[in-house]
Write an enzyme that holds these catalytic residues in place. Structure first.
Site, mmCIF file in Angstrom:
data_model
loop_
_atom_site.group_PDB
_atom_site.id
_atom_site.type_symbol
_atom_site.label_atom_id
_atom_site.label_comp_id
_atom_site.label_asym_id
_atom_site.label_seq_id
_atom_site.Cartn_x
_atom_site.Cartn_y
_atom_site.Cartn_z
ATOM 1 N N SER A 175 0.814 -1.213 0.000
ATOM 2 C CA SER A 175 0.000 0.000 0.000
ATOM 3 C C SER A 175 0.848 1.263 0.000
ATOM 4 C CB SER A 175 -0.958 -0.043 1.194
ATOM 5 O OG SER A 175 -1.901 0.987 1.136
ATOM 6 N N ASP A 231 -1.229 1.531 -3.956
ATOM 7 C CA ASP A 231 -2.073 0.448 -4.466
ATOM 8 C C ASP A 231 -3.465 0.918 -4.845
ATOM 9 O OD1 ASP A 231 -3.087 0.746 -1.874
ATOM 10 O OD2 ASP A 231 -3.578 -1.371 -1.698
ATOM 11 N N ASP A 256 -2.689 6.494 -3.517
ATOM 12 C CA ASP A 256 -1.527 5.855 -2.896
ATOM 13 C C ASP A 256 -1.037 4.715 -3.779
ATOM 14 O OD1 ASP A 256 -3.529 3.981 -2.428
ATOM 15 O OD2 ASP A 256 -2.783 3.446 -0.438
ATOM 16 N N ASP A 303 -6.070 2.257 -3.157
ATOM 17 C CA ASP A 303 -7.288 2.169 -2.348
ATOM 18 C C ASP A 303 -7.524 3.419 -1.503
ATOM 19 O OD1 ASP A 303 -5.336 1.807 -0.423
ATOM 20 O OD2 ASP A 303 -6.054 -0.152 0.267
#
Length: 452
Positions: A101, A242, A240, A244
């Site tokens: 992430s 990833d 960000d 999400d």
């Protein structure tokens, strides 16, 4: 039973240190494959972000799943919410995301989605851990899992994102700066906004395996804000690594965080009589969000930090909208997990529908000053059990009185405790947070902390 591998958001750690090693991830793939096979079989999707270690762990997971007799569908670099969506629509048994992430490239992690595109339940995670402890065996050659690649994964997800807004909504004439953090959204995010008519300024779209989240994306929205202030865009969207999470920037160059985005989306649904159930935030959500929603007649609940806990409260109370200050927004009327692109699209749609700027949309919520400091803490140490820390918290709460609140929360993804103080006076809040963080640091050096 306590989990050893899984944290609040999958498994995460330093690359090269157990369990984020090639052999552990191979074993994890095998263990997960065994559990998924017992649940009825079916293919498993694997996606990843852009960090260099993703290649290694993709191969390791593929080998482990194959050894367990599970077929694999490789998606390549794709946002985490895209894996959730594709797992559901392709009727896969599960989806796996290789990502840490918002963490730097030195870290990586593994997230799982069920066939419904939701995080795994505790029972399944415990079952995987139980298999992980067994000796790895391989099915007969004729039963080995086969791997193939889904070449149109980006296109499928782009179309899904576009459906998050009304088919008659277009962003024609809107100049949008999109910062992809050199992460998993670098291909799809600019395409989504562009295909909906926006003039897109692309930032953070040159991943090299090492620059994910570096001075870019939702962790560093100040760079995006500079682009907007320089007149190169009317609004900014920072994702960000990833995809999400999302943080936005308004036309005045001011950062719009997850609490403000959640407020805008709640008001949008309320205005159109579409809001159902309470809005769910977390223990870290700004008190200003709670007060603004209360004034609008909207119930607000706080969950523990982590999207899985926000989801639990939404399911329990029949809500559709929740999120975190970090920009992890859950819109259950659109998808099954936090999705930065989908959340940003709905904010832009509200700008179009109301004719208001982003700055005007967020103006109904006044954030209270909030200051957070991360204090390094050895894993396994329980901060709340240290008398010196308990005493320092009580003293800080007494000093703030009814005008503020204190929160100490161990991170679920990093070896730190987050010390947060909130109140009406910014200078006082900062002083209190710094003093409390110092007290926590000193307490951790005591013999009682070592014994703990």
């Amino acid at each position: 039973m306590a989990k050893r591998l899984f944290g609040t958001d999958g498994i995460r750690g330093r690359v090269g240190e157990a369990p984020i090693t090639a052999d552990c991830i191979l074993k994890l793939g095998w263990a997960a494959g065994r559990v998924f096979s017992r649940q009825g079989g079916g293919k498993v999707l694997i996606g990843k972000d852009t960090r260099v270690s993703g290649y290694m762990f993709e191969s390791a997971l593929e080998a482990g799943l194959s050894a367990a007799g599970v077929d694999i569908l490789l998606l390549g670099p794709m946002p985490t919410p895209a894996i959730a969506y594709l797992t559901r629509t392709l009727h896969a048994r599960a989806g796996i995301v290789i990502s840490a992430s918002h963490n730097p490239h030195q870290d990586n992690g593994i997230k799982f989605f069920s066939s419904y595109g939701e995080k795994l339940d505790d029972e399944t995670e415990l079952a995987i851990e139980a298999e992980f402890d067994k000796a790895l065996t391989t099915v007969e050659s004729q039963a080995l899992g086969r791997a193939s690649r889904l070449v149109d994964a980006p296109g499928r997800y782009i179309e899904f994102c576009k459906r998050a807004v009304d088919s008659n909504t277009y962003f024609t004439g809107m100049k949008v700066a999109v910062d992809c953090a050199n992460g998993a959204t670098y291909q799809v995010a600019p395409a989504v906004f562009s295909e909906l008519g926006a003039d897109v300024v692309r930032l953070g779209v040159e991943p090299d395996g090492l620059n994910i989240n570096v001075d870019s994306g939702s962790l560093h929205p100040e760079n995006l804000a500079a682009e907007v202030r320089a007149g190169r865009a009317q609004v900014g969207v920072a994702l960000d690594g990833d995809g999400d999470r999302v943080i936005m920037v308004d036309e005045e160059g001011e950062v719009v965080d997850g609490d403000e985005i959640l407020f805008i989306l709640a008001c949008s649904r309320l205005r159109r009589d579409l809001l159902k159930g309470p809005v769910v935030g977390t223990l870290m959500s700004n008190l200003g969000l709670e007060l603004a929603l209360r004034e609008a007649g909207v119930e607000f609940l706080r969950a523990k930090v982590g999207d899985r806990y926000v989801m639990e409260q939404l399911r329990k109370h029949g809500g559709m909208l929740g999120g975190e200050s970090s920009g992890h927004i859950v819109c259950l009327d659109r998808t099954t997990t936090g999705d930065g692109i989908v959340s940003a699209l709905q904010v832009l749609e509200e700008m179009v529908l109301t004719g208001q700027t982003l700055h005007e949309l967020k103006s109904g919520m006044a954030k209270l000053p909030q200051h957070m400091i991360n204090v390094p803490v050895p894993r396994g140490v329980r901060i709340d059990s240290l008398p010196a820390v308990q005493r320092a918290v009580r003293e800080t709460e007494a000093e703030l009185g009814d005008d503020g609140r204190v929160l100490l929360r161990p991170s679920g993804t990093e070896p730190v405790v987050r010390v947060m103080v909130e109140g009406k006076d910014h200078a006082r809040v900062v002083r209190s947070a710094e003093a409390l963080a110092d007290a926590v640091g000193e307490a951790l050096q005591s013999p009682s902390a070592a014994a703990n």
